[in-house]
Scaffold this motif. Sequence first.
Motif, mmCIF file in Angstrom:
data_model
loop_
_atom_site.group_PDB
_atom_site.id
_atom_site.type_symbol
_atom_site.label_atom_id
_atom_site.label_comp_id
_atom_site.label_asym_id
_atom_site.label_seq_id
_atom_site.Cartn_x
_atom_site.Cartn_y
_atom_site.Cartn_z
ATOM 1 N N GLY A 205 35.693 -35.430 26.923
ATOM 2 C CA GLY A 205 35.097 -34.401 26.088
ATOM 3 C C GLY A 205 35.236 -33.015 26.681
ATOM 4 O O GLY A 205 35.538 -32.053 25.975
ATOM 5 N N ARG A 206 35.004 -32.935 28.004
ATOM 6 C CA ARG A 206 35.099 -31.622 28.638
ATOM 7 C C ARG A 206 36.540 -31.109 28.649
ATOM 8 O O ARG A 206 36.792 -29.911 28.459
ATOM 9 N N ASP A 207 37.499 -31.980 28.867
ATOM 10 C CA ASP A 207 38.897 -31.561 28.865
ATOM 11 C C ASP A 207 39.314 -31.086 27.484
ATOM 12 O O ASP A 207 40.008 -30.078 27.335
ATOM 13 N N ALA A 208 38.848 -31.790 26.489
ATOM 14 C CA ALA A 208 39.161 -31.371 25.124
ATOM 15 C C ALA A 208 38.530 -30.018 24.808
ATOM 16 O O ALA A 208 39.124 -29.176 24.135
ATOM 17 N N PHE A 209 37.313 -29.797 25.310
ATOM 18 C CA PHE A 209 36.637 -28.523 25.078
ATOM 19 C C PHE A 209 37.398 -27.367 25.719
ATOM 20 O O PHE A 209 37.632 -26.325 25.102
ATOM 21 N N ARG A 210 37.831 -27.557 26.979
ATOM 22 C CA ARG A 210 38.559 -26.499 27.678
ATOM 23 C C ARG A 210 39.890 -26.206 26.989
ATOM 24 O O ARG A 210 40.275 -25.054 26.791
ATOM 25 N N THR A 211 40.576 -27.293 26.593
ATOM 26 C CA THR A 211 41.856 -27.117 25.915
ATOM 27 C C THR A 211 41.685 -26.369 24.601
ATOM 28 O O THR A 211 42.441 -25.453 24.277
ATOM 29 N N ALA A 212 40.665 -26.752 23.862
ATOM 30 C CA ALA A 212 40.416 -26.079 22.594
ATOM 31 C C ALA A 212 40.079 -24.612 22.810
ATOM 32 O O ALA A 212 40.488 -23.742 22.040
ATOM 33 N N LEU A 213 39.299 -24.348 23.883
ATOM 34 C CA LEU A 213 38.939 -22.965 24.170
ATOM 35 C C LEU A 213 40.162 -22.131 24.505
ATOM 36 O O LEU A 213 40.351 -21.026 23.997
ATOM 37 N N VAL A 214 41.041 -22.669 25.360
ATOM 38 C CA VAL A 214 42.241 -21.933 25.758
ATOM 39 C C VAL A 214 43.188 -21.763 24.582
ATOM 40 O O VAL A 214 43.776 -20.697 24.367
ATOM 41 N N GLU A 215 43.335 -22.813 23.782
ATOM 42 C CA GLU A 215 44.248 -22.749 22.643
ATOM 43 C C GLU A 215 43.737 -21.825 21.546
ATOM 44 O O GLU A 215 44.502 -21.321 20.735
ATOM 45 N N SER A 216 42.437 -21.620 21.528
ATOM 46 C CA SER A 216 41.885 -20.754 20.488
ATOM 47 C C SER A 216 42.123 -19.276 20.760
ATOM 48 O O SER A 216 41.926 -18.445 19.885
ATOM 49 N N LEU A 217 42.564 -18.936 21.975
ATOM 50 C CA LEU A 217 42.809 -17.534 22.317
ATOM 51 C C LEU A 217 44.020 -17.009 21.557
ATOM 52 O O LEU A 217 45.055 -17.670 21.471
ATOM 53 N N GLN A 218 43.893 -15.795 21.009
ATOM 54 C CA GLN A 218 45.029 -15.175 20.336
ATOM 55 C C GLN A 218 46.035 -14.634 21.334
ATOM 56 O O GLN A 218 47.232 -14.555 21.040
ATOM 57 N N ASP A 219 45.580 -14.253 22.509
ATOM 58 C CA ASP A 219 46.477 -13.788 23.559
ATOM 59 C C ASP A 219 47.078 -14.981 24.277
ATOM 60 O O ASP A 219 46.508 -16.078 24.309
ATOM 61 N N VAL B 50 50.341 -22.879 30.552
ATOM 62 C CA VAL B 50 50.381 -21.861 29.509
ATOM 63 C C VAL B 50 49.785 -22.443 28.239
ATOM 64 O O VAL B 50 49.704 -23.668 28.075
ATOM 65 N N ASN B 51 49.360 -21.584 27.345
ATOM 66 C CA ASN B 51 48.890 -22.056 26.041
ATOM 67 C C ASN B 51 49.961 -21.816 24.981
ATOM 68 O O ASN B 51 51.045 -21.282 25.256
ATOM 69 N N SER B 52 49.659 -22.183 23.749
ATOM 70 C CA SER B 52 50.638 -22.073 22.673
ATOM 71 C C SER B 52 50.999 -20.618 22.390
ATOM 72 O O SER B 52 52.147 -20.295 22.080
#
Length: 765
Positions: free
Chosen positions: A120-134, A148-150
């Motif tokens: 759950g925590r890994d998914a949360f961090r990934t979602a947080l990073v992926e949600s960044l526009q930068d 890196v993120n998308s």
Amino acid sequence: MTSVLAAFLDAYTNALRRHLDSPTHATLSEGYELGRRALVEDISLLDLTEHHFRLVTAAEKAAAENAPSAASDTADPRLAEAALEFLLQTLAALDIATRGYLDGTRRYEQQRSRADDLAGRDAFRTALVESLQDGFFVADADGSIIEVNSAFGALTGYGAADVPYPLPHPWSVPSGPRYPDLGTEAQRFVIPIRHRDGRDLWLAVSTSALIEPENNEQIFVGTIRDVTAEHDAQARDQAASRLATAVGSATSVVEVLAVGLDELRRTVGAESAVVSVWPKHNTGPEVYMSGAIEPGTSNTRGPVLDERARTLLERARHRPARSLAAIPEGAQSSEGIVAPLGETGDAALWLRFAAPRAVTAADWTMYSLLIGHLSLAVQRARNFDQARSTSLTLQRAMLGPIELPPRFSVHYEPALPPLEIGGDWYDVVPLKNGTIGVVVGDCVGRGLSAAVVMGQLRTAARALLLRETGPAQLLSELDTVASRIPGAMCTTVFAAVLDPQRGVIRYSSAGHMPPILADVGERGRLLEDGRSVPLATFEMPRRPEATATLAPGSTMVLFTDGLVEQRGVDIYDGFDQIAEVLAATPGKLPREVADAVLSRLRPAAGYDDDVAMVVYRQPPAPLHLTVAAHADQLAGLRRGLKGWFAAAAVPHDLASDLVAAANEACSNSIEHAYRDMDGEHEVELTATCDTETVAIVVTDTGAWKPRSADPGTRGRGIDMMSALTEKLDIEHTESGTTVRMSITLPAIKSPVANPLRGTHRRMAG
């Protein structure tokens, strides 16, 4: 740790219930204190939020069960608002924007052993990073990108699938700036990159340094943002500013194109920049070029374009104003661009690239902006040239189209702000008795009003000279004229009457600059006598007059104050420089002396006041040359005669004819007069001049060979002498032969100052 968490959750439960029962500032303060307690006791943000929402859900359910049946299907919004208000007050102390994220990451690493929370925590961090526009990245201590993120992949073309990316990073530009050392402090910088698809972009990078708790190693986290549009806009503004600055001080078309094409070519990275200007629709174009010229495309007159280039520019000048076209049109890569220059259809520009390139929308915007600035500068220079030409034409018309007597030269040099007609003037008037009247004046002020005053005073002075009025009397009568002309007060005038035959000058000065007179081989001296106040300032019963001797070959310069008056420079320094020039140029023509004086005294920024100048050369003393009757002696004779002609102010083309005629006469004496005589013999040459004529006499003591009826290819020396002179007389006597040749000096046309000197000059960079 479990007991600490349980105690905290119990306290949170009690505080939240009290707030829901009766929300006040006191209950909100309890929430804030619980947030501080959570920070101290290292309470998980997830545990807190999960527990909060379980309590809120239970409270809403209980409220719904106790509510009347009519409202049982709708939750009380006040309860949800109060609960959210309490949660936010608690989270305010945790500083979610910074410490919450970092502490959460640290706790995430510390609690890796908690298998039940890992996913759950890994998914949360990934979602947080992926949600960044930068774009987001993590780099190790060596600078390799390990995460890196998308958004990072979209910005650079290099995504998470290919990590790590060691130095040098694949998106770095080899010719671009070096990455700054990341160091231990937060940094922000802008770098160029090359996207995987080949596009050049600019990214703003922000980094921070962290220490991993597991291995105590340093890492860097950061974000990237596309700032290409901002960078291009700034680059356009800077380029436009540089171009505007470069052409801002140019006052002619050739100056604008000389500096403007260089700046434009460097800014857009073109190999060459070419402009064709059609000054008249029925003539060929004038070509201006900056940069590399293709082999075979230039000659002694300047750049020459091939047929393709001429066709491109011819078509471009007929395009709509401010429209650009790539060459070739419609292709993905362009060899260059063409555009009309201005709105009159008589000029076109071609920017040629060293190699074909793709032209982006940002490039088109920059090219359009720069070419627009260059077009405006060219139009401004044309308007400037036209106005300058008009003003100088008017000035010249007011000075009058005069023919000067021999040995005079006049010059009018407009001030650098040339659109103002000035009040300086000169006049040279031959008089009936062989004397010559000379007037140089300077009205106060500039502009049309000063020119009007100048025209009236000049006309009056000329009329007085033609009445053979003396210099002092002329100024006295000009006083009366000036007192009746508005704006004529304080005009300065120098009036003189020259007698070339007697070698005398009579002069009088009304507050004007003193002329400088230089004898041959000596420094010039000021003619400072005969001075009085400017016109119409004080009533004077009689103005003074002075006399000076004009030695043979002496040179005199009369001028207005614009020649010697410069800010911060002693006026006597200017007098000294003129005197030095006159001492160094006794063998120069008066026109060449005038050019030397102007060149010596011209300030770096040009004259800031009009300059009127008259140069006069007194006829030199007669020349007497005696040479041995040998052909090898003629070279020295020709050199001496040529130098004397220059001192006598004989024009160069006329002097060449006279030297050739004299050389032929001396050759005949050497070849024919002494052909049957033994011993050493001599040939004598005498050259004299007066105000209008130059005479040469060649004498020998021998007897010339009679002229053959059919001289063949030789024996045409007499015919040549007759053709090169106006009057030829050959006298044979028992004591020898005398050849007399003479010619009348032509009147000298007064030159017209050309405001567009150099405008039509072709240039190559």
